[in-house]
Structure formats: structure tokens, C-alpha cells
Design a protein around this motif. Structure first.
Motif, PDB file in Angstrom:
ATOM      1  N   PHE A   1       2.546   6.359 -10.079  1.00 11.60           N
ATOM      2  CA  PHE A   1       1.689   6.449  -8.920  1.00 11.60           C
ATOM      3  C   PHE A   1       2.183   6.810  -7.385  1.00 11.60           C
ATOM      4  CE2 PHE A   1      -2.615   5.615  -7.310  1.00 11.60           C
ATOM      5  CZ  PHE A   1      -2.565   4.991  -5.961  1.00 11.60           C
ATOM      6  N   GLN A   2       3.280   5.738  -7.136  1.00 11.20           N
ATOM      7  CA  GLN A   2       3.848   6.141  -5.940  1.00 11.20           C
ATOM      8  C   GLN A   2       4.485   7.351  -5.633  1.00 11.20           C
ATOM      9  OE1 GLN A   2       7.102   3.364  -4.575  1.00 11.20           O
ATOM     10  NE2 GLN A   2       6.124   1.609  -5.705  1.00 11.20           N
ATOM     11  N   LYS A   3       5.332   7.919  -6.579  1.00  9.54           N
ATOM     12  CA  LYS A   3       5.893   9.249  -6.277  1.00  9.54           C
ATOM     13  C   LYS A   3       4.626  10.252  -6.473  1.00  9.54           C
ATOM     14  CE  LYS A   3      10.153   9.101  -8.768  1.00  9.54           C
ATOM     15  NZ  LYS A   3      10.790   9.656  -9.737  1.00  9.54           N
ATOM     16  N   GLY A   4       3.581  10.152  -7.094  1.00 10.69           N
ATOM     17  CA  GLY A   4       2.528  11.107  -7.009  1.00 10.69           C
ATOM     18  C   GLY A   4       1.771  11.230  -5.479  1.00 10.69           C
ATOM     19  N   LEU A   5       1.463   9.955  -5.048  1.00 14.03           N
ATOM     20  CA  LEU A   5       0.953   9.922  -4.094  1.00 14.03           C
ATOM     21  C   LEU A   5       1.763  10.033  -2.610  1.00 14.03           C
ATOM     22  CD1 LEU A   5      -1.913   8.851  -3.166  1.00 14.03           C
ATOM     23  CD2 LEU A   5      -0.871   6.704  -2.312  1.00 14.03           C
ATOM     24  N   GLN A   6       3.036   9.920  -2.804  1.00 15.34           N
ATOM     25  CA  GLN A   6       3.979  10.330  -1.833  1.00 15.34           C
ATOM     26  C   GLN A   6       4.157  11.807  -1.782  1.00 15.34           C
ATOM     27  OE1 GLN A   6       8.072   9.053  -2.688  1.00 15.34           O
ATOM     28  NE2 GLN A   6       7.796   7.031  -1.690  1.00 15.34           N
ATOM     29  N   LEU A   7       3.925  12.516  -2.620  1.00 14.40           N
ATOM     30  CA  LEU A   7       4.144  13.864  -2.910  1.00 14.40           C
ATOM     31  C   LEU A   7       2.869  14.658  -2.078  1.00 14.40           C
ATOM     32  CD1 LEU A   7       6.237  15.535  -4.216  1.00 14.40           C
ATOM     33  CD2 LEU A   7       4.715  16.068  -6.090  1.00 14.40           C
ATOM     34  N   ILE A   8       1.748  13.744  -2.289  1.00 13.34           N
ATOM     35  CA  ILE A   8       0.507  14.299  -1.499  1.00 13.34           C
ATOM     36  C   ILE A   8       0.510  13.995  -0.367  1.00 13.34           C
ATOM     37  CG2 ILE A   8      -1.945  13.962  -1.592  1.00 13.34           C
ATOM     38  CD1 ILE A   8      -2.089  13.552  -4.533  1.00 13.34           C
ATOM     39  N   VAL A   9       0.958  12.890   0.316  1.00 13.04           N
ATOM     40  CA  VAL A   9       0.600  12.569   1.613  1.00 13.04           C
ATOM     41  C   VAL A   9       1.720  13.366   2.737  1.00 13.04           C
ATOM     42  CG1 VAL A   9      -0.282  10.515   1.188  1.00 13.04           C
ATOM     43  CG2 VAL A   9       2.076  10.507   1.674  1.00 13.04           C
ATOM     44  N   TYR A  10       2.697  13.773   2.244  1.00 13.86           N
ATOM     45  CA  TYR A  10       3.666  14.431   3.162  1.00 13.86           C
ATOM     46  C   TYR A  10       3.016  16.039   3.065  1.00 13.86           C
ATOM     47  CZ  TYR A  10       6.813  16.934  -0.098  1.00 13.86           C
ATOM     48  OH  TYR A  10       7.315  17.836  -1.159  1.00 13.86           O
ATOM     49  N   LEU A  11       2.387  16.503   2.527  1.00 12.94           N
ATOM     50  CA  LEU A  11       1.956  18.125   2.441  1.00 12.94           C
ATOM     51  C   LEU A  11       1.449  18.429   4.054  1.00 12.94           C
ATOM     52  CD1 LEU A  11       0.115  18.473  -0.828  1.00 12.94           C
ATOM     53  CD2 LEU A  11       2.324  19.369  -0.067  1.00 12.94           C
ATOM     54  N   PRO A  12       0.611  17.679   4.680  1.00 15.87           N
ATOM     55  CA  PRO A  12       0.265  18.265   6.141  1.00 15.87           C
ATOM     56  C   PRO A  12       0.981  18.329   6.844  1.00 15.87           C
ATOM     57  CG  PRO A  12      -1.337  16.190   5.287  1.00 15.87           C
ATOM     58  CD  PRO A  12      -0.112  16.486   4.324  1.00 15.87           C
ATOM     59  N   HIS A  13       2.210  17.641   6.889  1.00 13.81           N
ATOM     60  CA  HIS A  13       3.522  17.933   7.821  1.00 13.81           C
ATOM     61  C   HIS A  13       3.768  19.307   7.912  1.00 13.81           C
ATOM     62  CE1 HIS A  13       7.199  17.001   9.972  1.00 13.81           C
ATOM     63  NE2 HIS A  13       7.836  17.731   8.961  1.00 13.81           N
TER      64      HIS A  13
ATOM     65  N   TRP B   1       4.871  11.695   6.179  1.00 11.68           N
ATOM     66  CA  TRP B   1       6.191  12.544   6.698  1.00 11.68           C
ATOM     67  C   TRP B   1       6.921  11.214   7.120  1.00 11.68           C
ATOM     68  CZ3 TRP B   1       9.302  15.906   4.674  1.00 11.68           C
ATOM     69  CH2 TRP B   1      10.284  16.155   5.392  1.00 11.68           C
TER      70      TRP B   1
END
Lengths: 315, 500, 301
Positions: free
Chosen positions: A121-133, A190
Motif C-alpha cells: 500500500f505504501q509503495k503503491g500510494l507513493q507511486l501515485i502521489v508523486y505523479l503530478p510533480h 514529491w
């Protein structure tokens, strides 16, 4: 003990250098690099105080020295522009608002995501939230315009709930909020990376000891995680203070329009518009120096303050 | 073998090996050409190969960035960066380089190898790049927006307001020809549907359809009985602003206009929200069609003619004449003569045509003096217009129309726009010729931006136009407005004859 | 396994109500972040018509991969892509070298001259000389229009150095002392002892540099005019920007030929997607260093 001889401070220093010569060896590549690529160009900073003409001295390099010295004239002219005060005010207010509202968010996010037990879950969410950067502000601006325009989903929701349409991007009382929200949206993920890394570096033994002592979740967060993050937080905050004069040029330039100049026209965008079509290197450099000086003062001040308040500082 | 034989053999070998060395003299240097921002890879365009074949020179292409182009250009040339030729210099860029003395005088080079160039450049253009001593340091290219004096104006109309005729029919609305009718169409539509009738990209100006009704257009300066007047001070300006304010306040003009990009406006037009869309160019035809298809059905789209105040008035179109760009050779060029030969070869009329639109019968056809593209061959020439140097502007105007007819739908839109062009009064304006004057070049961009911004705010908040303009002029004072206007007045004094 | 550790492990794996609330809130947050990004991706896979009409929300309409295919085969894209990859890899390597070698000595409070050097670093972090001096420097070094310009500009970030230095300072002294007692030199200590313990920060800063290089737009504007050497971000930024406003401040159409041949919106969206994917691929490799696992610290007593 053996050596009680009084050694002079200078001698001590020399001994240190000799003993740790390899430390200085490590420093050499970077010092050489910054000497060439950062310090040498700084000689050109004087363009801020000269009426720089590209061909005054035959070549652009010699022209730096050959251009007429006018001291503070350049920056005074900028200060004297009718809308400068507004631009300065907007710069400081927007920057302050951003620091207050968007600085804590990545920290909170990192702490709470870290609490989740599932690695996946941690890895997945991290991957998503840094996309807009990775999207440029031009693109993000377009996204927010389609979201917030008078016929977009947000206004549709508001009118369906019985409210009146809000002109988010054309209303001076809303625009700054939108700037902050969009910046948060784009950068929270990010910015949280550094805090994740810091948490990952914390010593697990503290946590284990705390568990044995019967500490609750929140107690662990408050007494171990937060203090562990403190050096990082202090560093990030001090450096953020150094950037206070850049209230987000790329963002505001992409998102603003004349109807919100009153609340969002910052020094960067104002100087940009006035400099259109002109080949004016002096003004740009002068404004840069002005911003840098303010940034330097704030870095020094916040460093002193941080040392007093928390014992941590950047030097 | 005898010694003599060996000697002869060696001698022969020596001679044979020397031949390539002799031929190597004819090697042509690689030319470094700098041009403005290109959105495509120049090496992949067919024009690249065609030019190499035509001229015999290999070219290395260099492009300025799309942002900060002027600064980059000046820094590079002043710093001695080596280019052999510079294309598509804007009048402002040319003026900067000229004033800094960074351009090579071209007189000798033109006399030696510039015959086609001399033929192609219009006589009215040379004075803009010739100084008092007769030294020429730039090759001007006049814009080809329209025909020469008295020529056939077919094709000058390129943009307008697009109208969704199917949607209009639902409310019994007909294509408006006057400002009054346009307003009524909008009013009826918005009152019936609650949606804005007219959508537009951000900006204070709708120059082709609405402004002509108020005796204005894209031009900044107007000749009013011998008095050179800026757009701001024409009588029509307050009326225009009042009209736009009315449209905006009553919700007839999309209230999101200040934040609309052109794409946003297109969206609102194609998803059936708006009845009118500006600024629509004939080239939008394909895009509009495919967008309408996606939402359901493709309606009939008409382009409005320029609106007038009353039904008896003749519609008017304003055509800009002036120098569009310059070609020049920087002082740091290593191969100026070769650059001139290259530029000259490429500017020979048939060569130009070959690069620009290809071969007759294969990629284009000439019918009744009009050029029509032949597909699929013609699509190779989409970007070839960036590879040319100079062409006579009247001829260029006609040839350009082949490029304008990119596809069937686009060609049809172009034809529809120009259907009634012979009913129009043509107003020519020449302010581009003044673009290189220092007081103008330095200040125009910032001044235009400020005017656009302030009047856009005025349109949205409904302040009295006259007051808004007066306040604006006070602000403009800070930006060298007086010097700017004086420079234009001086230019007009010297060039009045153009406007007669 | 010791009793304490067993108890700790079982305690750690138990889920409470807090956990569930936490996950739900975070998931919502993630969705809010993701949706607008999805729109860009959806546009890249949609037909041009639906995109222009504004019909595409989060899912492609008229799904097709042709646009993506078109973008990746374009010469200018491939060249820009290649340029950026080389600059990013070379640049990140150089940057990490400079950053780690300078952060370590500066993390030692007893270093002679430390304060002075730090002042210099802070100064160069805040003061930038601008276009003219930087361009002139690169020009006199012969770096303009070469890939080296893209590598050297941005090769050292004081900010990143501070991050690493901070991290080194927080490491327990006992480890270094142990190494010193064993007779290791400073350099040896750095390489064999400190670095292996610093993987989180090394991963973070590597990522920061890599993304910085990948996203670097200004270096291309200043130093590169060669048509086939422009970095990817510059290519992308110009592509996206040219489509924004077709009229200039006076209301006239800017360069009509370019306006006629503007890239379509779906092409732009596709270019954005294709330009971003490569750097996204880097992240998962570094991510394992950020996520705190059940690993036990390397310091004993």
C-alpha cells in the motif's frame, strides 16, 4: 595523560589538516567545480548595477566592465513602478501562505503513510502521489481551468447544491487559495519523499523499546518519529525561507490572467511583462540580486532562530 | 622490370593519387544556418533533401528557443558564435543586430551572387535594411498577406467568427451581417438556453469580425484624415468596449473568456454550448469537424463576414503590409560567400516553388491562376515554408494559397470565407515597416500587453470605457508611451504616401 | 528470536481501527491526486475529435494507440529523448560523486574551515548571476552546443548536498569510531561504512538529481541551438506552449503557417505521457530504500 603541552590554536588546525588531508581531498572536486561554474559567473552579478549594453566593450564579456556604473538606479526604477508595491505585497503574502499551508502537509502525509502496515500500500500510494510533480505548470493549469471554470464539475456541484457559481480563477478573493491548493496537489507527494527517507533512516531500536514500554501509536509518532524528523524539517524550512521571494513564478505565470493581477501579480511576473521585447539584462539581474539578498537575510535569521528553538541548524 | 619501367609506374601512380586531391578543391563547406524556433526536426523534412540537391551544400540547422529568443540571439552573435546565415529574423531582432553592428554588409556579396535575391525582394522593402550610406546588411521579406496595389484580393480573408448554423436554425436565427443582428442572435440564443452564445479565447480583441464594425482591426494605428491615430484614441474604441462590455455583462459573451485558451473556446463551440466561436481560422475546419463528429453530428458551419454598423455599409478587411522577416549574415560567419550563393539559389523563382509546393502535376496543380495541392504528395510540404529565403510577395501570396488548401474541408472553408471578398473594401496598413525603429521596437510588446490586459479587465468589470482608456494612458506613460507615439508620428510623416 | 522481539513483531502486525481510517483517508487522497493526471493519460489514448470537444474525462474515448506510436517515431522526439537520457545518466553520476564527497567532510563539526566553506555554499545557493555570465562562461569553455552543457549545468545542487550532510550528521558516532579504531582512513570510512548505512538519502538525492536533469529546460534554452541536440523538456515545453494562444497582444494571429500546422491536442498529451514515463520507471528501483521495512538497525548497543 601524555600530552599536556599547550598547543596554539593555529598549530592545532594545521595538525588537523595534516591528519585529515584526505577529507580535504574529498572536498577538492566540488570546490573546483563550484569555483568554475558558480563563482566565476558571479563576477557578472555587477550587471545589476550597470547599464549593461552588450556591445559597450566590443565583446559581451568586456562589456560588463565597460558598461556605465549606475549603482542602485536600476533597482530603484523597478521600485518606482506604480504597481511594484502591489507586486511585492503579493509576493510576500503568497509565499507566506504557501509556507504556512503547504509546508506541513508532506510531513503529515509521510508520517501517516508510514504508519500503514502494508508495504504494498505504501509503495503503491507513493507511486501515485508523486505523479503530478512531473507535469509542467502549463499542463496543470489547463487541468485546473477545466475543473474550476464556470461550466466545470466543481461549479456544477455547487449549483446543484443550490449555491451561486464561483469564479475561482477570476476572483481576487479566491485565486490565492487556488494557487495554494494547486501547488499542494502538485507537490505534496514529491516533497514527502525526503521525509520518507528520513523516517527510513530512523533507528528501529527506539521503536522497539517504546513498544516494550507500552507506548501508543500517537506517543510513538510524537516522541520518536517527529523528533527524528526534526533535523530534516529544520533544513527544509530554512531553505524554503531562502526562496521566499519566488512565490511560484512558473505556476502563477501559467495560471494567472489580468482579472487577478490585483492579488496574484508577483514581482517575477510584473517584471516579466514590463521587460517584454526589451533586451534588458540589467533589470532582470538587479531583481535577482534583490531577491537573493532578502533570501540570504532570511536564511541567516531562521538559522539563528532554529538553533535557539530546537538546537538544530544548517551550520 | 627495367628501372625505367618502375620509374614510369611510380610516376603514374603519383599522378593518379593526386587527382582526388585536385578534385577536393571543389568541396563545398557545410553551412551553419540559424533560424527561429522550429516545432519539427528539420533533417526529416523533404525540403531538406531537396535543398541539398539544389544547392550542393550540406546544411547544419540551428534554432533559437521559443522563449527568450531575442536574448539568446543577441548573446550568441555578440559573443561570436559562428553561423553562416540567419533566417527569419524578426524586424526587432534585425534592428538590434544592425544597431550593434553585428551584421556583415551585403552589397558586394549581392552584386556578386545575389541576382535572384535582388529580383525577389520588393523595391519598397530594401530601404528598411539600407542605411544612409547605402550599405545593405539585411535581406527583407515582405509579408504576403495580400496582393500588390490593385491586385486580386481573393484569399485575404483568413479568420472570422464561426457560427453553428444547425444550432441557429433551432432558434430561427440567420447569419448576421450587422452588429445589431449579431447582438440579437446572441440575445435570443442565451435567453432561450441560458448558455453563453459567443465564446472566445482570452484577449480583449476580436479583430476580424466585430472590430471592423467600429472602424478598427488588427492594426494599431489608423490614418484618420491625415492624423495618425492609435487604436486607443479612435472614436470606435469606446463604442467597441461598450459593446463587448454589454455582451459580457449580459452573459452573451462567455464569462470565462479571460481564462479560456483557444482550445477551451473550441471545446465550448463543438460540444454545443456556444453558437459563435472566435477566433476561428479556415484551418480549423478539420479539427472542428472531427470534434463535432465525436459529439454526435457535424453541423453546417459558416464563417461570418466582417460585421458592419448598418446594412448598407460595405464590409471592410484590413490587410497588413510590411516587412515580415529579414535574412542576414553575422560578422562571425566563416563562409559568407557560400551562404549568399546558397540563399540566392534557393530564392530563384522555380527553385522556390519546388521547395515551397513541389512539382506541378505531382504535388500541385495550377488552375485559373490559383494553386491547388495534390495529395498525398503535398503533405510532405507541410513545413517546407521554413526552408525558403525570399520570394516576391505578390507571387508568394498566390502560391501560399496552395498551402492554405491543406485538405478538402480546409479548402472549402477558405473558399467560403473568401466567397464575397470582392464586396469588401480593402484597407491596407503599413505600420510593420516601422517595427525596426528603436523607440518602437523596445516598447511595443510591453505596451501592447498592458493595453490588452487593462482593457480586458475593463470589459469584465464594466468600467466606463473613456475612463478606462484615460487611466490606461496614465499607466502607459511609465512605459515610454510618449516616445513610442512620437516615433510612430515621425515615421508617418515620412511615409504618408503609403496610405494614400 | 528473543521474546521481546517476538512481542514487538506481533504488536507491529496487529491492525487497529486507526489503521483502517488511515488507509481510507490516504486512499481518498491518492484518488484526488490521480484523477486529473488520468485525464492527461486518457487524452493521449483518445481520438483527436473527442479531445477537441472536451469529452475526455478519465477514460479514453475512441481508444487508439496510434498517437503514441506517432510521437515516439518522430525524429525530433527520439533525438531529444536520447539527448536527455545521456545527460541525465552522466549528470546524475557526476552530481552524486560531487555531492557525497563534499557532504562527508562538511558533516564533521571539527573540520577546520567548515564554517567558511558552508557560507560560500549558502551564498552560491542563493545568488545566481543570470543568463549573460553563465552563457559567456560556457561559451569560453567551448561547451555551448555540446551535451556537456546539459551535464554541467545543474551538476551540483547545494540543497541536495545539505540533505546528504544532514543525514551523515545524524548517523551515530559509534560506527565511525569503530572504523577509526580499526585504522580506516576517512575515505575508507566513507565508502565502506557510511555509504552503506546511507542508502535512503543516497536514493533520495539520486532521484532528485535524476529528475532535475530530466526536467531541465533552461539549460537547453541558454546553451543549445543545434536543432538535434535540444533536451526533451525543451522540446515538450515549446510544443505545449505554442498551442496556448494563437493571437498576440494586439489581436493578430501569430505566424500563420505555424498556427495552421499546430500539433493536435491528443498529440501533445501523448508527448507529455511519453516524456514522463522514462523517469517514472526510475522511481520503483529507488523506492525500496524509502519504505521502512521490518529491518533491524545495524547498530548494536
Amino acid at each position: 595523560m601524555a600530552n599536556t603541552k599547550k598547543v596554539s590554536a593555529g598549530r592545532k588546525k594545521l595538525l588537523y589538516v595534516r591528519k585529515n588531508y584526505d577529507l580535504y581531498l574529498l572536498l577538492v572536486p566540488t570546490l573546483v567545480f563550484i569555483a568554475i561554474f558558480n563563482l566565476v559567473p558571479l563576477w557578472g552579478l555587477q550587471i545589476a548595477f550597470r547599464d549593461y549594453k552588450l556591445m559597450a566593450g566590443g565583446t559581451p564579456w568586456r562589456s560588463i566592465w565597460a558598461s556605465k556604473w549606475v549603482g542602485l538606479n536600476i533597482i530603484s526604477k523597478v521600485f518606482g513602478k506604480s504597481e511594484f508595491t502591489r507586486a511585492l505585497r503579493n509576493t510576500l503574502v503568497i509565499s507566506a501562505m504557501k509556507i504556512v499551508f503547504t509546508f506541513p502537509l508532506p510531513i503529515v502525509f509521510a508520517i501517516f503513510l508510514n504508519e500503514v502496515r502494508s508495504n504494498g500500500f505504501q509503495k503503491g500510494l507513493q507511486l501515485i502521489v508523486y505523479l503530478p510533480h512531473f507535469l509542467s505548470w502549463v499542463v496543470v493549469s489547463g487541468l485546473f481551468v477545466s475543473l474550476l471554470n464556470s461550466m466545470g464539475p466543481v461549479n456544477k456541484l455547487i449549483t446543484s447544491l443550490g449555491g451561486a457559481k464561483i469564479r475561482f480563477l477570476m476572483d481576487n478573493s479566491w485565486f490565492r487559495t487556488i494557487l495554494i491548493v494547486s501547488e499542494a496537489w502538485k507537490e505534496i507527494g514529491w516533497s514527502s519523499i525526503i521525509y520518507f527517507a528520513a523516517i527510513a533512516g530512523l533507528d528501529m531500536e527506539c521503536y522497539e523499546a517504546a513498544i516494550v514500554d507500552g507506548a501508543s501509536r500517537f506517543q510513538k509518532m510524537w516522541y520518536i518519529t517527529l523528533p527524528g524528523l526534526l533535523p530534516t524539517v529544520v533544513l527544509m524550512l530554512i531553505i524554503r525561507m531562502g526562496n521566499i521571494m519566488d512565490a511560484g513564478f512558473s505556476q502563477i505565470f501559467a495560471m494567472y490572467n489580468p482579472t487577478v493581477y490585483e492579488s496574484a501579480d508577483i514581482i517575477g511576473t510584473y517584471v516579466y511583462r514590463l521587460g517584454l521585447g526589451k533586451l534588458d539584462f540589467s533589470t532582470g539581474t538587479a531583481v535577482g540580486v534583490f531577491n537573493s539578498i532578502i533570501g540570504l537575510v532570511l536564511v541567516l535569521l531562521s538559522n539563528v532562530f532554529a538553533k535557539r528553538a530546537t538546537g538544530k541548524s544548517i551550520w | 622490370m627495367s628501372k625505367r619501367m618502375v620509374a614510369l609506374l611510380l610516376a603514374a601512380l603519383l599522378v593518379i593519387s593526386a587527382i582526388p586531391a585536385l578534385a577536393a578543391d571543389a568541396d563545398k563547406p557545410t553551412l551553419k544556418i540559424l533560424t527561429y524556433y522550429l516545432a519539427f526536426d528539420p533533417y526529416e523534412q523533404p525540403a531538406y533533401g531537396i535543398e541539398e540537391e539544389m544547392t550542393g551544400y550540406k546544411v547544419e540547422w540551428y534554432t533559437l528557443p521559443s522563449d527568450n529568443a531575442d536574448q539568446t540571439l543577441m548573446l550568441q552573435i555578440a559573443g561570436g558564435e559562428q553561423y553562416d546565415l540567419m533566417l527569419r529574423l524578426s524586424p526587432a531582432q534585425y534592428s538590434e543586430l544592425h544597431q550593434a553592428g553585428l551584421l556583415l554588409p551585403l552589397n558586394d556579396l549581392l552584386d556578386a551572387n545575389g541576382n535572384y535575391i535582388k529580383e525577389a525582394v520588393d523595391a519598397t522593402a530594401w530601404p528598411t535594411s539600407t542605411d544612409e550610406n547605402g550599405v545593405i546588411d539585411g535581406i527583407p521579406q515582405e509579408g504576403f498577406n495580400g496582393p500588390k496595389e490593385g491586385g486580386d484580393p481573393y484569399g485575404v480573408l483568413k479568420t472570422s467568427i464561426a457560427m453553428n448554423m444547425d444550432l441557429a436554425a433551432e432558434y430561427n436565427l440567420e447569419q448576421p451581417t450587422t452588429i445589431e443582428e449579431f447582438y440579437n442572435c446572441c440575445k435570443v440564443y442565451t435567453e432561450a438556453t441560458g448558455k453563453p452564445a459567443f465564446t472566445m479565447g482570452k484577449g480583449a480583441w476580436e479583430t476580424q469580425t466585430i472590430m471592423p464594425a467600429f472602424d478598427m482591426s488588427g492594426a494599431l494605428w489608423y490614418n484618420r484624415d491625415g492624423v495618425f491615430t492609435h487604436r486607443l484614441n479612435t472614436e470606435g474604441m469606446t463604442e467597441y468596449l461598450a459593446f463587448m462590455q454589454k455582451l459580457y455583462a449580459e452573459g452573451l459573451l462567455d464569462n470565462d473568456m479571460p481564462i479560456n485558451t483557444n482550445a477551451d473556446a473550441k471545446e465550448k463551440f463543438t460540444n454545443g454550448t456556444a453558437l459563435f466561436y472566435a477566433t476561428a481560422g479556415f484551418w480549423d475546419a478539420d479539427a472542428l469537424n472531427s470534434a463535432f463528429e465525436a459529439t454526435g453530428s457535424v453541423p453546417q458551419i459558416n464563417f461570418l463576414g466582417s460585421l458592419t454598423k448598418s446594412a448598407e455599409e460595405q464590409p471592410v478587411v484590413y490587410v497588413s503590409y510590411g516587412v515580415n522577416n529579414y535574412t542576414a549574415i553575422p560578422w562571425s560567419a566563416e563562409h559568407p560567400e557560400d551562404a549568399m550563393i546558397w540563399a540566392n539559389t534557393v530564392s530563384e523563382f522555380d527553385n522556390f516553388r519546388k521547395i515551397y509546393i513541389g512539382t506541378e502535376g505531382e504535388t500541385y496543380s495550377l488552375v485559373d491562376g490559383q494553386y491547388w495541392p495534390i495529395f498525398p504528395g503535398f503533405s510532405d510540404y507541410t513545413n517546407s515554408d521554413k526552408f525558403t529565403v525570399v520570394i516576391d510577395s505578390a507571387l508568394g501570396f498566390i502560391m501560399w494559397q496552395a498551402r492554405a488548401r491543406k485538405t478538402e474541408a480546409i479548402g472549402a472553408a477558405y473558399a467560403q470565407l473568401n466567397e464575397h471578398v470582392y464586396d469588401y473594401r480593402i484597407e491596407s496598413y503599413y505600420e510593420s515597416y516601422a517595427a525596426a525603429i528603436p523607440a518602437i521596437k523596445d516598447n511595443e510588446a510591453a505596451i501592447n500587453t498592458m493595453i490588452n490586459d487593462e482593457l480586458l479587465i475593463a470589459i469584465t468589470n464594466g468600467t466606463d470605457p473613456a475612463t478606462a482608456i484615460a487611466d490606461l494612458e496614465t499607466k502607459l506613460e511609465e512605459e515610454n508611451w510618449t516616445e513610442y507615439c512620437e516615433a510612430y508620428q515621425a515615421w508617418f510623416e515620412a511615409n504618408k504616401f503609403m496610405y494614400e | 528470536m528473543s521474546k521481546t522481539r517476538k512481542k514487538a513483531q506481533s504488536y507491529l502486525t496487529r491492525r487497529t481501527a486507526f489503521d483502517y481510517i488511515d488507509m481510507v483517508v490516504l486512499s481518498l487522497f491518492g484518488v484526488m491526486i490521480l484523477l486529473p493526471v488520468l485525464q492527461v493519460v486518457a487524452k493521449a489514448f483518445s481520438g483527436e475529435g473527442p479531445v477537441i470537444a472536451g469529452l475526455v474525462t478519465f477514460w479514453p474515448i475512441g481508444f487508439q494507440t496510434d498517437t503514441i506510436g506517432y510521437v515516439v517515431k518522430k525524429g525530433e522526439f527520439l533525438k531529444a529523448f536520447q539527448t536527455s537520457v545521456i545527460a541525465t545518466v552522466a549528470g546524475t553520476t557526476l552530481s552524486m560523486f560531487l555531492t557525497v564527497t563534499s557532504a562527508y567532510p562538511l558533516s564533521k563539526p571539527t573540520l577546520v574551515g567548515r564554517k567558511f566553506i558552508l557560507y560560500v555554499f549558502v551564498f552560491i545557493m542563493l545568488f545566481h548571476a543570470g543568463m549573460v555570465p553563465n552563457y559567456l562562461l560556457f561559451r569560453s569553455l567551448g561547451l555551448t552546443n555540446t551535451i556537456w552543457a546539459l551535464i554541467f549545468s545543474g551538476a551540483f545542487s547545494v540543497f541536495n548536498m545539505f540533505i546528504v550532510k544532514n543525514y551523515f550528521e545524524a548517523l551515530p558516532e559509534s560506527v565511525e569510531e569503530a572504523a577509526r579504531i580499526d585504522g580506516a582512513s576517512n575515505i575508507r570510512t566513507l565508502v565502506s561504512v557510511i555509504l552503506p548505512m546511507s542508502m535512503p538519502v543516497v536514493a533520495t538525492v539520486t532521484l532528485y538529481y535524476a529528475v532535475g536533469f530530466w526536467n531541465n529546460y533552461m539549460a537547453g534554452v541558454l546553451y543549445i541551438t543545434k536543432a538535434d541536440l535540444k533536451p526533451l523538456q525543451q522540446y515538450l515545453y515549446d510544443l505545449v506552449r505554442q498551442a496556448l494562444d494563437t493571437t498576440d497582444a494586439a489581436g493578430n494571429i501569430k505566424d500563420i503557417d505555424s498556427t495552421m500546422n499546430l500539433t493536435g491536442e491528443s498529440v501533445r498529451a501523448a508527448t507529455i505521457v511519453v516524456s514522463t514515463v522514462p523517469i517514472l520507471i526510475v522511481y520503483p528501483f529507488l523506492q525500496k530504500y524509502f519504505v521502512k521495512g521490518m529491518t533491524i538497525g545495524s547498530v548494536k548497543g
